[in-house]
Each structure stands twice: as C-alpha cells, then as structure tokens.
Design a protein around this motif. Sequence first.
Motif, mmCIF file in Angstrom:
data_model
loop_
_atom_site.group_PDB
_atom_site.id
_atom_site.type_symbol
_atom_site.label_atom_id
_atom_site.label_comp_id
_atom_site.label_asym_id
_atom_site.label_seq_id
_atom_site.Cartn_x
_atom_site.Cartn_y
_atom_site.Cartn_z
ATOM 1 N N LEU A 1 0.910 9.693 1.207
ATOM 2 C CA LEU A 1 1.330 8.302 1.402
ATOM 3 C C LEU A 1 0.453 7.342 0.631
ATOM 4 C CD1 LEU A 1 1.849 8.216 5.296
ATOM 5 C CD2 LEU A 1 3.572 8.653 3.524
ATOM 6 N N LYS A 2 1.066 6.284 0.185
ATOM 7 C CA LYS A 2 0.312 5.119 -0.257
ATOM 8 C C LYS A 2 0.025 4.270 0.985
ATOM 9 C CE LYS A 2 2.002 4.821 -4.958
ATOM 10 N NZ LYS A 2 0.752 4.412 -5.618
ATOM 11 N N VAL A 3 -1.159 3.679 1.004
ATOM 12 C CA VAL A 3 -1.554 2.904 2.180
ATOM 13 C C VAL A 3 -1.063 1.470 1.972
ATOM 14 C CG1 VAL A 3 -3.447 2.294 3.703
ATOM 15 C CG2 VAL A 3 -3.535 4.435 2.418
ATOM 16 N N VAL A 4 0.214 1.286 2.288
ATOM 17 C CA VAL A 4 0.879 0.007 2.018
ATOM 18 C C VAL A 4 1.772 -0.364 3.193
ATOM 19 C CG1 VAL A 4 0.875 0.317 -0.493
ATOM 20 C CG2 VAL A 4 2.792 1.196 0.854
ATOM 21 N N PRO A 5 2.028 -1.662 3.344
ATOM 22 C CA PRO A 5 2.949 -2.064 4.408
ATOM 23 C C PRO A 5 4.364 -1.585 4.105
ATOM 24 C CG PRO A 5 1.864 -3.983 3.379
ATOM 25 C CD PRO A 5 1.533 -2.791 2.552
ATOM 26 N N SER A 6 5.033 -1.127 5.131
ATOM 27 C CA SER A 6 6.414 -0.687 4.941
ATOM 28 C C SER A 6 7.095 -0.604 6.292
ATOM 29 C CB SER A 6 6.446 0.680 4.257
ATOM 30 O OG SER A 6 7.778 1.160 4.188
ATOM 31 N N ARG A 7 8.401 -0.762 6.285
ATOM 32 C CA ARG A 7 9.138 -0.582 7.532
ATOM 33 C C ARG A 7 9.436 0.883 7.792
ATOM 34 N NH1 ARG A 7 14.193 -3.928 6.326
ATOM 35 N NH2 ARG A 7 13.675 -3.104 4.272
ATOM 36 N N THR A 8 9.373 1.688 6.740
ATOM 37 C CA THR A 8 9.755 3.096 6.859
ATOM 38 C C THR A 8 8.691 3.963 6.208
ATOM 39 O OG1 THR A 8 10.876 3.135 4.725
ATOM 40 C CG2 THR A 8 12.202 2.482 6.650
ATOM 41 N N VAL A 9 8.649 5.203 6.630
ATOM 42 C CA VAL A 9 7.698 6.100 5.982
ATOM 43 C C VAL A 9 8.140 6.392 4.549
ATOM 44 C CG1 VAL A 9 8.748 8.269 6.764
ATOM 45 C CG2 VAL A 9 6.290 8.167 6.316
ATOM 46 N N GLN A 10 9.440 6.361 4.323
ATOM 47 C CA GLN A 10 9.910 6.582 2.949
ATOM 48 C C GLN A 10 9.324 5.541 2.004
ATOM 49 O OE1 GLN A 10 11.746 6.676 5.714
ATOM 50 N NE2 GLN A 10 13.657 7.847 5.486
ATOM 51 N N GLY A 11 9.130 4.332 2.547
ATOM 52 C CA GLY A 11 8.573 3.253 1.730
ATOM 53 C C GLY A 11 7.095 3.414 1.441
ATOM 54 N N MET A 12 6.461 4.391 2.071
ATOM 55 C CA MET A 12 5.041 4.657 1.825
ATOM 56 C C MET A 12 4.835 5.922 1.003
ATOM 57 S SD MET A 12 3.684 3.921 5.715
ATOM 58 C CE MET A 12 1.964 3.590 5.312
ATOM 59 N N LYS A 13 5.860 6.738 0.906
ATOM 60 C CA LYS A 13 5.684 8.044 0.254
ATOM 61 C C LYS A 13 5.357 7.886 -1.227
ATOM 62 C CE LYS A 13 8.363 11.554 1.281
ATOM 63 N NZ LYS A 13 9.594 12.350 1.594
ATOM 64 N N PHE A 14 4.356 8.636 -1.647
ATOM 65 C CA PHE A 14 3.930 8.579 -3.040
ATOM 66 C C PHE A 14 5.017 9.217 -3.897
ATOM 67 C CE2 PHE A 14 -0.079 8.023 -5.519
ATOM 68 C CZ PHE A 14 0.458 8.316 -6.763
ATOM 69 N N PRO A 15 5.644 8.443 -4.782
ATOM 70 C CA PRO A 15 6.767 9.004 -5.532
ATOM 71 C C PRO A 15 6.328 10.235 -6.333
ATOM 72 C CG PRO A 15 6.657 6.627 -5.822
ATOM 73 C CD PRO A 15 5.382 7.041 -5.127
ATOM 74 N N GLY A 16 7.069 11.285 -6.162
ATOM 75 C CA GLY A 16 6.830 12.467 -6.985
ATOM 76 C C GLY A 16 5.686 13.352 -6.535
ATOM 77 N N ALA A 17 4.995 12.972 -5.464
ATOM 78 C CA ALA A 17 3.879 13.818 -5.019
ATOM 79 C C ALA A 17 4.412 15.114 -4.427
ATOM 80 C CB ALA A 17 3.050 13.076 -3.972
ATOM 81 N N LYS A 18 3.704 16.185 -4.694
ATOM 82 C CA LYS A 18 4.074 17.463 -4.096
ATOM 83 C C LYS A 18 3.823 17.416 -2.594
ATOM 84 C CE LYS A 18 2.703 20.671 -7.826
ATOM 85 N NZ LYS A 18 3.969 21.296 -8.226
ATOM 86 N N TYR A 19 4.583 18.199 -1.888
ATOM 87 C CA TYR A 19 4.265 18.443 -0.481
ATOM 88 C C TYR A 19 3.098 19.416 -0.383
ATOM 89 C CZ TYR A 19 8.436 16.141 1.358
ATOM 90 O OH TYR A 19 9.376 15.214 1.722
#
Lengths: 481, 428
Positions: free
Chosen positions: A196-214
């Motif tokens: 995750l990026k440590v950013v404000p968001s209404r959803t966890v999807q809005g925090m997910k680091f784009p393209g990061a591996k699981y």
Amino acid sequence: MRHSVIALAVGLVACGGHPALAQGTTPPAPARQGTDTTTRAPMSGGVSVPNADPFPSTYRPFASRATLIRNVTVLTAAGPAIRGGSVLLRDGRIAEVGTSITAPADAVIIDGTGKFVTPGIVDTHSHIGAGAAPGDQGANMNDVNEATNPVTAQVWVEHSVWPQDPQFTRTLAGGVTTIQVLPGSANLIGGRSVVLKVVPSRTVQGMKFPGAKYGLKMACGENPKRVYAQRGPSTRMGNVAGYRAAWIQAEAYRRRWDKWNTNHQGDAPTRDLGLETLAEVLRVNIYVHNHCYRADEMAQMIDIAHEFGYKIRSFHHGVEAYKIADLLARDSISASVWSDWGAFKMEANDAVRANLPLLWKAGVVAITHSDDASGEQRLNQETAKSVAEGKLLGINVSDDEAVKWITINPAWALGLQDRIGSIEVGKNADVVLWSGNPFSVYSRAEKVWVDGAMLYDRTDPAARWRTDFELGYVPEQGGRN
Amino acid sequence: MRRHILLAVTMAAAASPLAAQSIAITGGRVFPVSGPVIENGTVLIRDGRIVAVGAGVAIPADARRIDAAGRWVTPGLVNAATSVGVREIGAVGSTVETSPRSTQQQQRGISASFNVWEGFNPASVLIPAARKSGITTAAILPQGGLIAGRGAVMHFVAGGGLTEMLMRSPVAMVAELGAGGSTRGEQWSRLREVLDDARSYSLRRAQYERAATRPFAATRLDLEALVPVVEGRLPLLLSVDRASDIEAALLLARDYRLRLIIGGGAEAWMVAGKLAAAKVPVLTGAMNNIPGSFSTLGQRQENAGLLRRAGVPVVIIGNAGGGDEEAFNVRNVRFEAGNAVAYGMTWDDALRAITLTPAEIFGVSDRVGSLQAGRDADVVIWSGDPFEFASQPEHVFLRGVETTTPSRQDLLEQRYRTLPPNYSTPRP
C-alpha cells in the motif's frame, strides 16, 4: 502552496481529470500481477477462470507542483550523501538530483538549510489497517489472523484493511510512504499480503501500489503450533509436514492449470483460491515473506523452498538471522528484522542488538522492519540503535548505508526497487524532508511527498490528513504534532 | 505484631563496597541533575559513595583518574516501570513473576499483599544488559487485576544477590483501572470498598482477630498491605488513561487523602492543570501517539512536555509499543526521553524524568538519581548526549564499582561475529 490534503482527498476522483499528472507520474498498472505468460487467462474467461487482478488498484497520484528542495543533505540510498544538495520533483518523479539545479520558473522552492532528505521509508512488515486502532476488546477491528486453519492461502489481507485506520496518518508522519501489510502469523500459510501507499483513500484499492507483486505470508515456529495445539500441527515437525503437504498440492494444481492454459482441452480445472495463490508462488510471480525466528528453522525453510522451487524473498523477524547470515547471503534472501526486540518468547530469546549490522557485514540485504504501528513511525530511530550497536563490535555503518535498510532494501524485498527506495532521477518522487539527520533522536519528518504530492507538512497542522475516525474522537492537536 | 508486614524494607548501602578505592572522573560535562550542569567538572568517588562534585575538586594522589574530557557524565539512570528480574521470557510462564497466577487471586482482582520483589531473580540475564546500558536502578511493578500489589526499587549492583539488589519495598501500591472488563462504576466502587475496609480494619484489628467485625471485602493480608495507603504513607500508583478517569482518580485521592501517582496517563495533558494543583506526578512515555483504545484517543507525544510545562512532576517510562521496554529493552528509556525533548520537553527536565524525579517519587533520592556528595556512586560516563542513539555508555559505576560483566547478548554477538561460529566460551 499548502494544498489542503483533505480537500485533495475529497477531489480524489477528480484527480482523474488531470490526465497529464496521472499519465506522467505512475505507469499504468499492468493488467496482471504475473509475468509468466502461461498463466494468462483468456480475456473471455468467466468466473471459473483465474483473474490475476480482481481488485485492481485505483490509486492516482494527488495533485502536485514542481518542487525544488535545496541546501539539504541528501541521503540518496544510491551512493554517497550529497551535501548542499538539491532535489527537483516534477510530475510525480524525481527529475533532478545534484548540487546545482536551476529552479524552474513554476517550481515551489523549499530551502532546507541544515535539513536532510531521504527517500520515502518503506516497511516490509505492517499490519495497520487490518489490525486497526482503536483495538479495544469488542471493537472488532482485528482482522489480521484467519486462525481457522493452518493453511489459509486463500485469504487476501487487503480484504481486511480499513482505510480509516488512524494509524495510517501517523505512519505517514513518520516519513513512511510504502508499506506491505501482511496477514498474521497464526497459520503456516497465512495468505496474501498487499503493498500500500500511505495515502488517504475511501477504499483499499485506492491505496494499492499499482503493479506491485503480491506476497505470501508464511510462519514458522511457536505461533502456529500454539494456535493449533489441539488439532495440529502441535510441533515444529508438524509445521514442516504442513508446509510440504501444501506445496505438493500446489504443484499438482499448477501442472493442471499450466497444461490447460496451454492447450485449452476440455473444461478448465476447478478453481481453488488457495492453490491458485500457491501456484503463483511456484511460478515466482508472488514473493514469499516468511516469519521465522530461529536460525535452524530458517535453514529448514530454505531447504523446503529448494525442494519445491520457490523463492523466499525475505525472512521476517529473524532474530537469529545473524547466526546464518552466510546462508541468507548465499540464497539472496533479505532479512526484515527488528532493531532490538527480544525475549518475549523462547524463540526470540537469542535476539542481539547487532543483528542488522552483522547481517549487513555478511552481505545480506538488511532491512529494518516494524511489525508494529508505533515502531513503524520511527524506523529511522530503530535503525540508528542498530548502527550504534554495530559500532561497539567494530562494524561501522555509515548513514549512507544505514538509510538503505529502510528504503532501497525493503523496496527490493517488495520487488519495487526500480520505482521507489532511492533518490535517483526517474524514480517516483516519494521523498521526506527531515528537520535534521534522520538518525538523531531530535529529528522529525517535516514534509512528506508521495509521487511528488506533499501529503504531510508538520508546519501546517490545518492541512493535515485526518482519517474519518479521528474526526470528533481524536483531539485535533493530538497525535501527530 | 503484624506491623512488620507494613514496614518498608530499606536496604542500607553497605559501608564497604567491593572496591574501597578513590576514583576521580575529571574534565567531563557533569550533570548532577540536582543542580546545573558543570562544565569541566569532577566527580570524586570513595568507598562506593560520591564525596564531591564540582569544578574545583581536590583529587587525592592515590585516586584512579578517568579522563572524561568531551564526555557527558550523569547519574545512573532510573527506569521507573520495569519487569526486569521478574519477567525473563515473556511467553514462558515459569519465568514470569509479575502477578499472582492462582485463579482465586485473579478472580478477586485484589492482590495488595503481593510483593513483587519476592519473585525477583538477581541472576536474570537482563540485568547485566540493563546495567551496561546505563540503567543502574529500576522500579519493578506488579501487574494485573484492580490492585496488583506492591512495587519495589531494585539496585543492579554487580554480583549482588536479592539482599544487595533490593533497595526499597514497598515503594507504591500498584493499581490499574480498566483491567478485567468490568465497567468504570464497578471498579471505582470496588476500589472504595477495599480502601474503606482497609481503614476500618486498621482501627479494629483486635476485633477482627476475635471475628467481631463485619465481613471485609479483602483478605487480612491485603487489608494490612493497604493500611499505609489509606494512611497516606504509601503512594497509590494508579494506571489510568482517559482524562475523565484521571479526574476521578484525583477525586478519590482527595476523598481518601491518598498519595496518588498516575501511571500511563495518555490523556493527562488534557487535565494538566488539575494534576499540577493536586501535586500528583505522572509516569508516562513520549513515543506512543496511537488512539489504541477508546480510553487513549487523545494520546500524543507532547504529553510529557505539556505536563511538565504545567508544573506536574513527570517520570518518563518506556511505553512505545511491542519492543518490551519493561524488560529486554529497559535501556531504551533514554531514547524515550530524547523523544520527549523532540516533542517539547526541556532537555534538563527529560534527564530529571529518568533520574531524580523517579528516585524522589519512590523514596530513594537519598541514594540515587543525582550526583551529590553522600549519594551512592552510580555514575555513567557517556560518549555524548545520552539521549542520542549514537552515544554509548563508556563507563558505568554502581556504588563505585565499574561494571564489566558482559551481557548474554554480548556473548552471542562474540560467538557469531564471524561465521562459522566459535563454540568455545567467548571472551569479549
């Protein structure tokens, strides 16, 4: 400029209306997590066909302005410190680094005389959001351990993350911009992590680091055998049998699906969410993050990885990692460890404060991790304690090296070393301005930029991000001044 | 007759410590804590005591001289909230002596007679580690239940047994609001009930022995232990966090004329004026800022500094989080103090908060906590500012004896500093 972070959060959707910004700062998220084309599902696939990214990131960078930070000491995590240095952030990227950067006409200029700049800090081991505050009994905010079966590869911790956890705001104020949230250690195989990026968001999807591996959380030792003492595994040998049984199933599952993906003969095999995740580990599309304290157990986990052909990207906690630093270096396994936690249980009893410097000296990718919402805010301080201990053993770790333990090294453990973790041209503009040397107890993060957007400014409390929970409950002056 | 139970155990400093030698620490930046900093100062030690502190101290010819030029010299640090020696390995129950374990005791929630020092293990491997890192004195506090028991102050003298290490007990009756899941009203009511009964018992011991009193709400031993609390001789160290709970504690202390100390006190800054007016000290940290429960929503790192500014006596304790600042990491209290400075406390106040103030609150300031003639020679020579991570204790004296015992961590580090390890006994 002093953009109100709160206003930005409200305008999050509208950020999509900044095409140049969105385009310029973050590469489009790959449609899939993996790189192995044999796993690619047909576009026409129905629900019974794997979709590698069913909860895609909707993160978009916040609005930013070109920013020149100058007259600072830059700990780049990519080489020697630059004294009297400047860093130019533009379009969400680090545009220039050096000692003589001409300020663009449109740039915000920040004079950092006496101050330090580092990359945004990265923590490989967080539970915030999933184990949210307040955590009173009855608050029902603990969603970290699916402790119902020793193997729960099917769970994804992102489904437990509450974006309004007030711990996020404090983590950001500690200069931390990227975290890996992991399931807990109750299970042998605990499920998928999320970056995750440590950013404000209404959803966890809005925090997910784009393209990061699981990542896949695995756990050794006392925790699983304690949790499952009644039903098993109740011993360390039971633990190992449990891992191997799971990987044997995963191998068979992978073969079935790889074959079907190649020839599409007959019906697609039945999906199994847990085995799907484990098969992705075997295809090296998901990294293993292995909670393990004791040296002897880590050595066994390395053998299991060899037996089934997967890679352990990082051992977590590893209080005895210093005893097998050579084994970790040989297999390119990073060590995500505390500075000085120990003695809280038998398997943590051989903790030494020089763990990190001993690992560093042996050539291991050394990482200061937190596993703790309080420690996560002070990974710089945790690192400083370890550096001091190393010095007593004659191991001299410079600030230039120490900063890597909380930036580029954890970025590597997450597979993001090409995008974050150092102050280099072209990298994401995740940057922290510190009031002084970050390894001094008196220094604090003053400003934090994520993808070039200033999301934290200690000097501007009114603009500060406060989670929904904090409104009304937490005194405004509380917490993060 | 039973009064002996009430007597505070106070071990006198032995007249002749292990080394009857004069030591002169010269040229350092000396922080007596009881007075202003002395640049280029001397600390003179003889027979385990400090005999002089100042800028122009005459040094006996036979004294061992230690050049402390460029170094910072402080009293040995006092960590006021620890489990050192009573909790060796957290999850190993047989090494944990912080609270009663019998179900009966736990159900009652009142174990005032519990003396935590009786479980203290002077052979704990955590003691050499603490001592080497500059922690020379520590309060050990019982835990659990509404009234957990009696705390003690331990002195980490090298080679000491239980007798030598026990400096004073009891130093406080330790209680905690919020344990056990009952509501506030129930807990305050229960606390008042046992305090009432302790007072009643103290006036009717003879009748009690003849079974001529009404039934009391606690056992004889617990009531006996509470008598000095209701007589205002032994402080009640009450752990509470929410501002309203602190106010309720102040009201209780007023009603019963208790000597109150607030432990934790996450929201104490909100009622700083009231605490100052009542002269109630607060034991708190400087690194926790998480609203981890609905009782700590106002938790902030400025707490210690704001309280001090309001005139509240402040003791800094470790409370950051999961790193076990109470046992394995008691050394980190100096970094907690450094963080307090980063969040508004003055440097001098922060040093006092981990030396003299806790010594005063627990009644041992005539022995430790400051560098003054007559005090035990517990002295630390630091390579620099003791609150900084990069600074290390270079010499640690306890009652005039320099600490040299390696910790178990040192031995492990020596064994594994080069791989493969050397399995013979390491010698640092």
